[in-house]
Design an enzyme around this catalytic site. Structure first.
Site, PDB file in Angstrom:
ATOM      1  N   TYR A  47     -71.869  51.392  83.336  1.00  0.00           N
ATOM      2  CA  TYR A  47     -71.931  52.497  84.282  1.00  0.00           C
ATOM      3  C   TYR A  47     -72.152  52.030  85.720  1.00  0.00           C
ATOM      4  O   TYR A  47     -71.963  52.817  86.658  1.00  0.00           O
ATOM      5  CB  TYR A  47     -73.048  53.472  83.913  1.00  0.00           C
ATOM      6  CG  TYR A  47     -72.929  54.117  82.557  1.00  0.00           C
ATOM      7  CD1 TYR A  47     -71.785  53.988  81.772  1.00  0.00           C
ATOM      8  CD2 TYR A  47     -73.984  54.867  82.036  1.00  0.00           C
ATOM      9  CE1 TYR A  47     -71.694  54.575  80.524  1.00  0.00           C
ATOM     10  CE2 TYR A  47     -73.902  55.473  80.791  1.00  0.00           C
ATOM     11  CZ  TYR A  47     -72.764  55.312  80.032  1.00  0.00           C
ATOM     12  OH  TYR A  47     -72.688  55.894  78.798  1.00  0.00           O
ATOM     13  N   HIS A 105     -72.428  48.851  72.989  1.00  0.00           N
ATOM     14  CA  HIS A 105     -71.721  49.999  73.552  1.00  0.00           C
ATOM     15  C   HIS A 105     -70.477  50.381  72.752  1.00  0.00           C
ATOM     16  O   HIS A 105     -70.206  51.563  72.537  1.00  0.00           O
ATOM     17  CB  HIS A 105     -71.334  49.690  75.001  1.00  0.00           C
ATOM     18  CG  HIS A 105     -71.136  50.895  75.839  1.00  0.00           C
ATOM     19  ND1 HIS A 105     -71.382  50.920  77.186  1.00  0.00           N
ATOM     20  CD2 HIS A 105     -70.723  52.153  75.542  1.00  0.00           C
ATOM     21  CE1 HIS A 105     -71.124  52.119  77.677  1.00  0.00           C
ATOM     22  NE2 HIS A 105     -70.718  52.887  76.696  1.00  0.00           N
TER      23      HIS A 105
END
Length: 277
Positions: A47, A105
């Site tokens: 992010y 992830h």
């Protein structure tokens, strides 16, 4: 707010997600979320806002032990040694000594999952993460990860909302005492136009998004992490504790699942999903 108890972790059932929030917005929204009553914040290396999230945590003035923080390791850092270094880097950006939950992830078939899970366990042993888990894993990969892990895995973070049934994944997670953490819990806002949800919202005097988040909240093994860039939505997404959906309403919302309901499906990352609806 209720918490899900999962393999030793106690995770607030509604968290605040920070995907696609740039640094200034992420810092402000995280602070506002904590002021509004959220106690679970979700970020990730990918992010590019861990530093801002950490600043937002400090801006809140809350004690560290009052906040449950999740971050995620990107698949290009899954090799033993590199994964540990990536976590050190995340903690440096966050300006923290540990995260409460560290997730893989996405799966990475190019690196042995046993190697990656071993590195994940090493991070936990070093005290850099209190709990560990996975994200975007299908049933076969859940089984493989659980078998490879010395420590219990606490959650699998996946796309989940009324358009996308995750029954097979949830059943597998339940076998291992794990929770499901739902990203895109509002279907990126698309679900808010569903007539069923709008009708139920009108009955309860609530917004459609609040009805969908209440649907998540009433499922005992589900955690939801809605994301918003709008300050007013930070509070409204948490305003779900003054009403309850009936069993019939819960079933009606669950019945919206469809074969094309998946929104996030990157070809270069996604595993073979277990079911399309």
């Amino acid at each position: 707010m209720d918490r899900v108890e999962t393999n030793g972790a106690r995770i607030p059932k509604i968290g605040f997600g920070t995907f696609q929030l740039d640094v200034d917005v992420a810092r402000a929204r995280v602070r506002e979320a904590l002021e509004a009553g959220y106690r679970h914040i979700d970020t990730a290396q990918m992010y590019k806002n861990e530093e801002a999230v950490g600043a937002g945590l400090r801006d809140s003035g809350l004690a560290r032990n009052e906040i449950f923080l999740t971050t995620k390791v990107w698949p290009d850092r899954f090799a033993d040694g590199d994964l540990q270094r990536s976590v050190d880097e995340s903690l440096e950006r966050l300006k923290l000594d540990y995260v409460d939950l560290l997730l893989l992830h996405w799966p990475n078939p190019e690196i042995s999952l046993s190697e990656t899970i071993g590195a994940l366990n090493d991070v936990r042993k070093r005290g850099l993460a209190k709990h560990i888990g996975i994200s975007n894993f299908n049933v076969a990969l859940i089984r493989e990860a659980v078998a490879a892990s010395e420590a219990p895995l606490v959650t699998n973070q996946v796309e989940y909302h009324p358009w996308l049934s995750q029954d097979l994944v949830r059943q597998e997670l339940a076998r291992h005492g794990m929770a499901l953490t739902a990203y895109c819990p509002l279907g990126q806002g698309k679900l808010l136009e569903e007539s069923v949800i709008q009708r139920i919202a009108q009955v309860h005097g609530k917004e459609p998004g609040q009805v969908v988040l209440r649907w998540h909240y009433q499922q005992p093994d589900v955690i939801a992490i809605p994301r918003t860039s709008k300050a007013e939505r930070v509070r409204s997404n948490l305003d779900i504790f003054d009403f309850e959906l009936s069993e019939a309403e819960m079933s009606e919302i669950s019945g919206l699942a469809r074969s094309d309901g998946r929104i996030i499906n990157p070809a270069h990352l996604a595993p073979a999903w277990d079911n399309a609806a």
